[in-house]
Design a protein around this motif. Structure first.
Motif, PDB file in Angstrom:
ATOM      1  N   GLY A 121      -1.490  -6.922  -4.085  1.00  0.00           N
ATOM      2  CA  GLY A 121      -0.511  -7.350  -3.188  1.00  0.00           C
ATOM      3  C   GLY A 121      -1.195  -8.840  -2.511  1.00  0.00           C
ATOM      4  N   ASN A 122      -0.983  -9.054  -1.118  1.00  0.00           N
ATOM      5  CA  ASN A 122      -1.597 -10.034  -0.433  1.00  0.00           C
ATOM      6  C   ASN A 122      -3.142 -10.062  -0.710  1.00  0.00           C
ATOM      7  OD1 ASN A 122       0.903 -11.193  -0.112  1.00  0.00           O
ATOM      8  ND2 ASN A 122       0.509 -11.591   2.138  1.00  0.00           N
TER       9      ASN A 122
ATOM     10  N   ILE B 116      12.544 -10.522   3.975  1.00  0.00           N
ATOM     11  CA  ILE B 116      11.810 -10.644   2.484  1.00  0.00           C
ATOM     12  C   ILE B 116      13.218 -10.535   1.690  1.00  0.00           C
ATOM     13  CG2 ILE B 116      10.497  -9.200   0.947  1.00  0.00           C
ATOM     14  CD1 ILE B 116       8.708  -9.884   3.052  1.00  0.00           C
TER      15      ILE B 116
ATOM     16  N   GLU C  47      -4.559   3.151   7.716  1.00  0.00           N
ATOM     17  CA  GLU C  47      -3.791   1.813   8.203  1.00  0.00           C
ATOM     18  C   GLU C  47      -4.446   1.613   9.574  1.00  0.00           C
ATOM     19  OE1 GLU C  47      -1.546  -0.653   7.501  1.00  0.00           O
ATOM     20  OE2 GLU C  47      -1.631  -1.018   9.718  1.00  0.00           O
TER      21      GLU C  47
ATOM     22  N   PHE D 106       3.921 -18.650  11.081  1.00  0.00           N
ATOM     23  CA  PHE D 106       3.173 -17.970  10.100  1.00  0.00           C
ATOM     24  C   PHE D 106       2.471 -19.022   9.526  1.00  0.00           C
ATOM     25  CE2 PHE D 106       6.277 -14.631  10.353  1.00  0.00           C
ATOM     26  CZ  PHE D 106       5.686 -13.382  10.393  1.00  0.00           C
TER      27      PHE D 106
ATOM     28  N   GLY E   5       0.870  -1.189   0.187  1.00  0.00           N
ATOM     29  CA  GLY E   5      -0.052   0.099  -0.146  1.00  0.00           C
ATOM     30  C   GLY E   5       1.083   1.382  -0.060  1.00  0.00           C
TER      31      GLY E   5
ATOM     32  N   ARG F  73      -6.729  -9.388   5.021  1.00  0.00           N
ATOM     33  CA  ARG F  73      -7.171  -9.772   6.416  1.00  0.00           C
ATOM     34  C   ARG F  73      -8.234  -8.448   6.621  1.00  0.00           C
ATOM     35  NH1 ARG F  73      -2.181  -8.735   9.433  1.00  0.00           N
ATOM     36  NH2 ARG F  73      -1.156  -7.930   7.550  1.00  0.00           N
ATOM     37  N   GLY F  74      -8.897  -8.693   7.545  1.00  0.00           N
ATOM     38  CA  GLY F  74      -9.883  -7.633   8.314  1.00  0.00           C
ATOM     39  C   GLY F  74     -10.959  -7.003   7.451  1.00  0.00           C
TER      40      GLY F  74
ATOM     41  N   ALA G 144      -6.556   3.368  11.915  1.00  0.00           N
ATOM     42  CA  ALA G 144      -7.913   3.662  11.109  1.00  0.00           C
ATOM     43  C   ALA G 144      -8.352   2.140  10.593  1.00  0.00           C
ATOM     44  CB  ALA G 144      -7.672   4.733  10.086  1.00  0.00           C
ATOM     45  N   PRO G 145      -8.633   1.298  11.235  1.00  0.00           N
ATOM     46  CA  PRO G 145      -9.131   0.029  10.572  1.00  0.00           C
ATOM     47  C   PRO G 145     -10.323   0.133   9.587  1.00  0.00           C
ATOM     48  CG  PRO G 145      -9.517   0.044  12.864  1.00  0.00           C
ATOM     49  CD  PRO G 145      -8.874   1.271  12.680  1.00  0.00           C
ATOM     50  N   VAL G 146     -10.394  -0.381   8.576  1.00  0.00           N
ATOM     51  CA  VAL G 146     -11.450  -0.029   7.629  1.00  0.00           C
ATOM     52  C   VAL G 146     -12.444  -1.221   7.856  1.00  0.00           C
ATOM     53  CG1 VAL G 146     -12.093  -0.094   4.843  1.00  0.00           C
ATOM     54  CG2 VAL G 146     -10.114   1.348   5.868  1.00  0.00           C
TER      55      VAL G 146
ATOM     56  N   ARG H 168      -3.029  -0.201  12.034  1.00  0.00           N
ATOM     57  CA  ARG H 168      -2.064  -0.331  13.008  1.00  0.00           C
ATOM     58  C   ARG H 168      -1.765   1.342  13.473  1.00  0.00           C
ATOM     59  NH1 ARG H 168       1.933  -4.969  10.905  1.00  0.00           N
ATOM     60  NH2 ARG H 168       2.086  -4.067   9.217  1.00  0.00           N
TER      61      ARG H 168
HETATM   62  C1  LIG Z   1       7.461 -16.368   6.568  1.00  0.00           C
HETATM   63  C2  LIG Z   1       7.183 -15.490   5.106  1.00  0.00           C
HETATM   64  C3  LIG Z   1       8.468 -15.183   4.438  1.00  0.00           C
HETATM   65  C4  LIG Z   1       8.164 -14.304   3.268  1.00  0.00           C
HETATM   66  N1  LIG Z   1       9.340 -14.129   2.420  1.00  0.00           N
HETATM   67  C5  LIG Z   1       8.982 -13.575   1.452  1.00  0.00           C
HETATM   68  C6  LIG Z   1      10.116 -13.218   0.450  1.00  0.00           C
HETATM   69  O1  LIG Z   1      11.340 -13.551   0.574  1.00  0.00           O
HETATM   70  N2  LIG Z   1      10.018 -12.417  -0.756  1.00  0.00           N
HETATM   71  C7  LIG Z   1       8.681 -11.864  -0.945  1.00  0.00           C
HETATM   72  O2  LIG Z   1       8.496 -11.057  -1.887  1.00  0.00           O
HETATM   73  N3  LIG Z   1       7.679 -12.127  -0.029  1.00  0.00           N
HETATM   74  C8  LIG Z   1       7.862 -12.767   0.974  1.00  0.00           C
HETATM   75  N4  LIG Z   1       6.759 -12.886   1.859  1.00  0.00           N
HETATM   76  C9  LIG Z   1       5.462 -12.449   1.529  1.00  0.00           C
HETATM   77  C10 LIG Z   1       5.310 -11.130   1.972  1.00  0.00           C
HETATM   78  O3  LIG Z   1       5.350 -10.931   3.353  1.00  0.00           O
HETATM   79  C11 LIG Z   1       3.731 -10.353   1.456  1.00  0.00           C
HETATM   80  O4  LIG Z   1       3.737 -10.538   0.051  1.00  0.00           O
HETATM   81  C12 LIG Z   1       3.994  -8.952   1.674  1.00  0.00           C
HETATM   82  O5  LIG Z   1       4.298  -8.543   3.250  1.00  0.00           O
HETATM   83  C13 LIG Z   1       2.430  -8.264   1.379  1.00  0.00           C
HETATM   84  O6  LIG Z   1       2.424  -7.024   1.597  1.00  0.00           O
HETATM   85  P1  LIG Z   1       0.938  -6.352   1.897  1.00  0.00           P
HETATM   86  O7  LIG Z   1       1.382  -4.875   1.863  1.00  0.00           O
HETATM   87  O8  LIG Z   1       0.178  -6.647   0.550  1.00  0.00           O
HETATM   88  O9  LIG Z   1       0.354  -6.724   3.004  1.00  0.00           O
HETATM   89  P2  LIG Z   1       0.727  -6.882   4.575  1.00  0.00           P
HETATM   90  O10 LIG Z   1       2.360  -7.192   4.561  1.00  0.00           O
HETATM   91  O11 LIG Z   1       0.019  -7.992   5.079  1.00  0.00           O
HETATM   92  O12 LIG Z   1       0.384  -5.637   4.946  1.00  0.00           O
HETATM   93  C14 LIG Z   1      -1.092  -5.199   5.321  1.00  0.00           C
HETATM   94  C15 LIG Z   1      -1.457  -4.002   5.798  1.00  0.00           C
HETATM   95  O13 LIG Z   1      -2.863  -3.624   5.971  1.00  0.00           O
HETATM   96  C16 LIG Z   1      -3.222  -3.307   7.265  1.00  0.00           C
HETATM   97  N5  LIG Z   1      -4.650  -3.601   7.537  1.00  0.00           N
HETATM   98  C17 LIG Z   1      -5.086  -4.953   7.633  1.00  0.00           C
HETATM   99  N6  LIG Z   1      -6.299  -4.971   7.658  1.00  0.00           N
HETATM  100  C18 LIG Z   1      -6.711  -3.591   7.744  1.00  0.00           C
HETATM  101  C19 LIG Z   1      -8.121  -2.951   7.502  1.00  0.00           C
HETATM  102  N7  LIG Z   1      -8.998  -3.402   7.815  1.00  0.00           N
HETATM  103  N8  LIG Z   1      -7.917  -1.651   7.537  1.00  0.00           N
HETATM  104  C20 LIG Z   1      -6.877  -0.876   7.377  1.00  0.00           C
HETATM  105  N9  LIG Z   1      -5.711  -1.549   7.348  1.00  0.00           N
HETATM  106  C21 LIG Z   1      -5.523  -2.799   7.444  1.00  0.00           C
HETATM  107  C22 LIG Z   1      -2.404  -4.184   8.279  1.00  0.00           C
HETATM  108  O14 LIG Z   1      -1.957  -3.532   9.450  1.00  0.00           O
HETATM  109  C23 LIG Z   1      -1.020  -4.065   7.339  1.00  0.00           C
HETATM  110  O15 LIG Z   1      -0.128  -2.747   7.692  1.00  0.00           O
HETATM  111  C24 LIG Z   1       6.962 -13.747   2.914  1.00  0.00           C
HETATM  112  C25 LIG Z   1       5.821 -14.124   3.884  1.00  0.00           C
HETATM  113  C26 LIG Z   1       5.919 -15.044   4.950  1.00  0.00           C
HETATM  114  C27 LIG Z   1       4.716 -15.362   5.949  1.00  0.00           C
END
Ligand SMILES: Cc1cc2nc3c(=O)[nH]c(=O)nc-3n(C[C@H](O)[C@H](O)[C@H](O)COP(=O)(O)OP(=O)(O)OC[C@H]3O[C@@H](n4cnc5c(N)ncnc54)[C@H](O)[C@@H]3O)c2cc1C
Length: 378
Positions: A272-273, A44, A31, A253, A13, A157-158, A124-126, A33
């Motif tokens: 993203g995730n 990572i 966000e 995890f 994000g 999540r969430g 600010a959880p959505v 948190r």
């Molecule tokens: C053990 C492990 C090892 C990994 N190793 C690698 C690697 O080597 N290379 C790689 O590319 N990837 C790796 N990954 C994957 C990587 O960690 C994720 O793909 C990445 O963190 C995704 O980022 P994101 O911002 O989409 O999600 P997240 O990191 O999950 O961030 C989501 C954010 O949204 C916030 N949020 C959640 N719900 C709400 C809501 N309702 N309202 C507002 N905010 C909210 C959360 O607080 C958080 O800050 C690994 C994952 C794991 C578990």
């Protein structure tokens, strides 16, 4: 004025917010948190392509002192023949990838977002994002933001989730740092065992360990004394780095695949995730998510100024990302599956494949480039 709300100020994000800073559109990040450093034990591996994007975002220079270059990747399977060595020098690149802690990556992105004056609302959880209305909590209040585009980057999540292709691997990744007798010299290991892969990733002077563990053994592995844990790791990994001398606090995890895609509602896009959650075996998750963010920013920058055509944007974005995400997800799932079974015939075929990869430079080159850059070149 807010045109675009990004739900989730995680690494993906925040990357999107930075990529949009000069877009002329008002961007707000919501966000859950509170403001401040995050605690997350993940390491990572950033692919070479991600380095290029982070350079364009202006974040790399800040991060460079905190990453560890991986110069060689050693891939092998326990108890069977066959191994391959992927070498940065052979491929003519400075590194196969760069290990960084999730915490350092997040902190660098957050710092740059703050310096760029991006409106990031913490705590600010959505609760809902529908029809251009984002409902979120802020302290005791419930607020609503009306936007042209909502980008869900909350990690899946969430928020209520759409249907997706789901797979529970019945495994968790146990992660922590470990110190080995021999220095890492930039070498990463991916060792496939019947329980699942063990990754050792050089980070600083130590290794970051990602030890795939069957779900029913996770609690026991977390509860081991440090000495017993290091012994168990040595028994599972083997002697290539000598004995393991020390380990940090362990976290687990749970591992799942969930392929939701960008969605099919105009004005709402998942990245993203939130769009694809993958097993970490091939280190694809963040790298794919960062390419999602970059591509979405490109699509938005290509759009005419004025009101956004949400349906057109979704179509262009979905077309642009489909092949890369699908390749990353299928390669990851294939690796988990193919190395999860131990009959001699399958182990033999895997050994032959690893040997072929090692002996045929062109195959190795193609494989390594896909790992470093995804389905297209950045
Ligand atoms: C053990 C492990 C090892 C990994 N190793 C690698 C690697 O080597 N290379 C790689 O590319 N990837 C790796 N990954 C994957 C990587 O960690 C994720 O793909 C990445 O963190 C995704 O980022 P994101 O911002 O989409 O999600 P997240 O990191 O999950 O961030 C989501 C954010 O949204 C916030 N949020 C959640 N719900 C709400 C809501 N309702 N309202 C507002 N905010 C909210 C959360 O607080 C958080 O800050 C690994 C994952 C794991 C578990």
């Amino acid at each position: 004025m807010t045109d675009i709300a990004i739900v989730g100020g995680g690494p993906v994000g925040l990357s999107l917010a930075l990529a949009l800073r000069d877009s002329g559109r008002g961007v707000t990040v919501l966000e859950a948190r509170p403001k401040g450093p995050v605690t997350d034990a993940r390491a990572i591996v950033l692919a070479q392509g991600s380095r290029l994007i982070l350079e364009r975002l202006g974040v790399w220079a800040d991060l460079a002192s905190q990453v560890t270059a991986i110069t060689t990747i050693h891939v092998s399977q326990r108890g069977h023949f066959g191994r391959t060595l992927l070498n940065a020098a052979d491929l003519g690149v400075p590194a196969m990838g760069y290990t960084v802690s999730y915490e350092a990556l997040h902190a660098a992105l957050a710092r740059h977002a703050e310096q760029a004056g991006i409106d990031v609302r913490h705590g600010a959880p959505v609760a809902a994002a529908e029809g251009g209305a984002i409902v979120y909590r802020h302290g005791e209040a419930t607020e609503t933001l009306t936007v042209e585009l909502a980008v869900l980057a909350e990690g899946g999540r969430g928020l209520p989730l759409p249907e997706s292709t789901e797979k529970d691997y019945q495994q968790s990744a146990v992660v922590c740092w470990v110190e080995s007798e021999r220095p890492h010299a930039g070498r990463a290991y991916e060792r496939f065992t019947p329980e699942g892969p063990i990754a050792l990733l050089p980070m600083g002077s130590r290794y970051a360990l990602v030890w795939t563990t069957p779900a029913d053994q996770v609690e026991a592995r977390l509860a081991l004394s440090e000495r017993d844990f290091l012994e168990a790791l040595y028994a599972a990994f083997g002697e290539r780095q000598g004995r393991f001398k020390a380990a940090g606090a362990r976290t687990a995890f749970p591992l799942r695949m969930a392929l939701r895609g960008p969605g099919d509602t105009a004005g709402l896009i998942r990245i993203g995730n939130a769009a694809q959650l993958l097993h970490p075996v091939a280190g694809q998750g963040f790298n794919l998510g960062l390419r999602d963010a970059w591509q979405l920013a490109e699509c938005l920058l290509d759009s005419a100024q004025g009101p956004l055509d949400g349906a057109d944007l979704l179509l262009r974005y979905t077309r642009a990302r489909g092949a890369d995400v699908s390749a990353g997800a299928h390669m990851t799932d294939f690796l988990v599956d193919v190395f999860a079974h131990d009959p001699p015939l399958i182990a033999g075929l895997r050994g032959a494949a690893l040997t072929a990869l090692d002996l045929v430079p062109v195959l190795k080159n193609v494989f390594a480039r896909k790992m470093m850059h995804g389905a297209r070149t950045w």
